[in-house]
Design a protein around this motif. Sequence first.
Motif, PDB file in Angstrom:
ATOM      1  N   LEU A 151      15.683  -6.862  -0.297  1.00 39.21           N
ATOM      2  CA  LEU A 151      15.281  -7.965  -1.179  1.00 39.21           C
ATOM      3  C   LEU A 151      13.936  -8.521  -0.728  1.00 39.21           C
ATOM      4  O   LEU A 151      13.830  -9.172   0.308  1.00 39.21           O
ATOM      5  N   SER A 152      12.919  -8.238  -1.533  1.00 32.59           N
ATOM      6  CA  SER A 152      11.596  -8.791  -1.306  1.00 32.59           C
ATOM      7  C   SER A 152      11.367  -9.863  -2.370  1.00 32.59           C
ATOM      8  O   SER A 152      12.256 -10.658  -2.663  1.00 32.59           O
ATOM      9  N   THR A 153      10.213  -9.871  -2.981  1.00 33.09           N
ATOM     10  CA  THR A 153       9.815 -10.852  -3.986  1.00 33.09           C
ATOM     11  C   THR A 153       8.502 -10.355  -4.560  1.00 33.09           C
ATOM     12  O   THR A 153       7.849  -9.494  -3.968  1.00 33.09           O
ATOM     13  N   TYR A 154       8.081 -10.909  -5.720  1.00 25.69           N
ATOM     14  CA  TYR A 154       6.742 -10.533  -6.174  1.00 25.69           C
ATOM     15  C   TYR A 154       5.709 -10.966  -5.149  1.00 25.69           C
ATOM     16  O   TYR A 154       4.607 -10.416  -5.071  1.00 25.69           O
ATOM     17  N   ASP A 205       8.627   0.766   2.342  1.00 27.79           N
ATOM     18  CA  ASP A 205       7.839   1.760   1.615  1.00 27.79           C
ATOM     19  C   ASP A 205       7.716   3.033   2.445  1.00 27.79           C
ATOM     20  O   ASP A 205       7.886   4.152   1.944  1.00 27.79           O
ATOM     21  N   ALA A 206       7.425   2.881   3.741  1.00 27.94           N
ATOM     22  CA  ALA A 206       7.332   4.045   4.626  1.00 27.94           C
ATOM     23  C   ALA A 206       8.699   4.681   4.844  1.00 27.94           C
ATOM     24  O   ALA A 206       8.842   5.918   4.867  1.00 27.94           O
ATOM     25  N   LEU A 207       9.732   3.842   4.971  1.00 24.49           N
ATOM     26  CA  LEU A 207      11.078   4.357   5.204  1.00 24.49           C
ATOM     27  C   LEU A 207      11.558   5.217   4.035  1.00 24.49           C
ATOM     28  O   LEU A 207      12.309   6.180   4.229  1.00 24.49           O
ATOM     29  N   GLY A 249       5.242  -7.493   5.233  1.00 26.94           N
ATOM     30  CA  GLY A 249       5.732  -6.641   6.317  1.00 26.94           C
ATOM     31  C   GLY A 249       6.976  -5.887   5.902  1.00 26.94           C
ATOM     32  O   GLY A 249       7.120  -4.687   6.178  1.00 26.94           O
ATOM     33  N   LEU A 250       7.904  -6.568   5.227  1.00 27.50           N
ATOM     34  CA  LEU A 250       9.120  -5.942   4.727  1.00 27.50           C
ATOM     35  C   LEU A 250       8.782  -4.777   3.809  1.00 27.50           C
ATOM     36  O   LEU A 250       9.344  -3.676   3.920  1.00 27.50           O
ATOM     37  N   GLU A 251       7.847  -4.999   2.908  1.00 28.50           N
ATOM     38  CA  GLU A 251       7.495  -3.951   1.947  1.00 28.50           C
ATOM     39  C   GLU A 251       6.826  -2.769   2.636  1.00 28.50           C
ATOM     40  O   GLU A 251       7.078  -1.608   2.279  1.00 28.50           O
TER      41      GLU A 251
END
Length: 281
Positions: free
Chosen positions: A134-137, A161-163, A155-157
């Motif tokens: 769960l991220s956000t715009y 994204d790499a994972l 950082g989460l994205e």
Amino acid sequence: MTQRTWFITGISSGFGREMAIQLLSRGDRVFGTVRQSGAADDLSEAHGDALRIATLDVTDVAAIHRVVAEAFASFGRIDVIVNNAGYGLFGAVEGLDGEQIRHQIDTNLVGPIEVTRAALPFLRRQGGGRILALSTYGGQATHPGASLYHASKWGLEGFFDALYGEVAPLGIGVTIVEPGGARTAFRATAGARMGGEPEAYKDTPVGMIRSILHDPTRIPNGDPSKMVARMIDSVDRTPAPKRLVLGSDAYAMIAKALRERLADVEAQEKEASATDFPAAR
């Protein structure tokens, strides 16, 4: 409809609670976590053995690994890992203290990374699974006054994204969820957690965020029930969608940010190339 078993952090409120309710109502099983013991007892009473709950603070790395192992031991198999727990820290960065900064990053970024690290060996051994983050715009677009929140979500994205490419060959799908504003308690909670307000920022865009968070007339468009239904449905898609944008505001903000970012990059093509060694002759 395939019956699945889900591990969801933060089911006491917001998207996590709505997701647990929808999944349990359709016959899926849920292992959910809460920060405060008893916060989801009403769900336990209503759904019996289909729901198992553990108390977990996602800033406690040792506890994360213990609880994830407990979840797989309880149900034998977990099909979907949902990194939902998190919150927003807003205000001028000068008004935040070190403890607030570390807690935001530990909760929104380090916590999901550690939950995922704990779950991956189990997912590999069982032959696959799905991970939702769960991220956000705000993981792609920014607002003044939300620098630490954006730092945690960007950082989460980057991590997920790499994972996505890292675990795809193992049969594990990854989806980054990017909701816009939703009619949950997020804004009220964020408003209560804000840092101090240095006088210099009072009449700047940073200062405006305080009034926005406390303005009852600013009602988000996003319907949490519809958003959660889309998250759940995304698990049926193969391959896993890397990103799931939810809400007209999320779409507009992300599209605008990406167009502006691309324009900035493309304007520097010649200057960027000028720093290369000359081409070999």
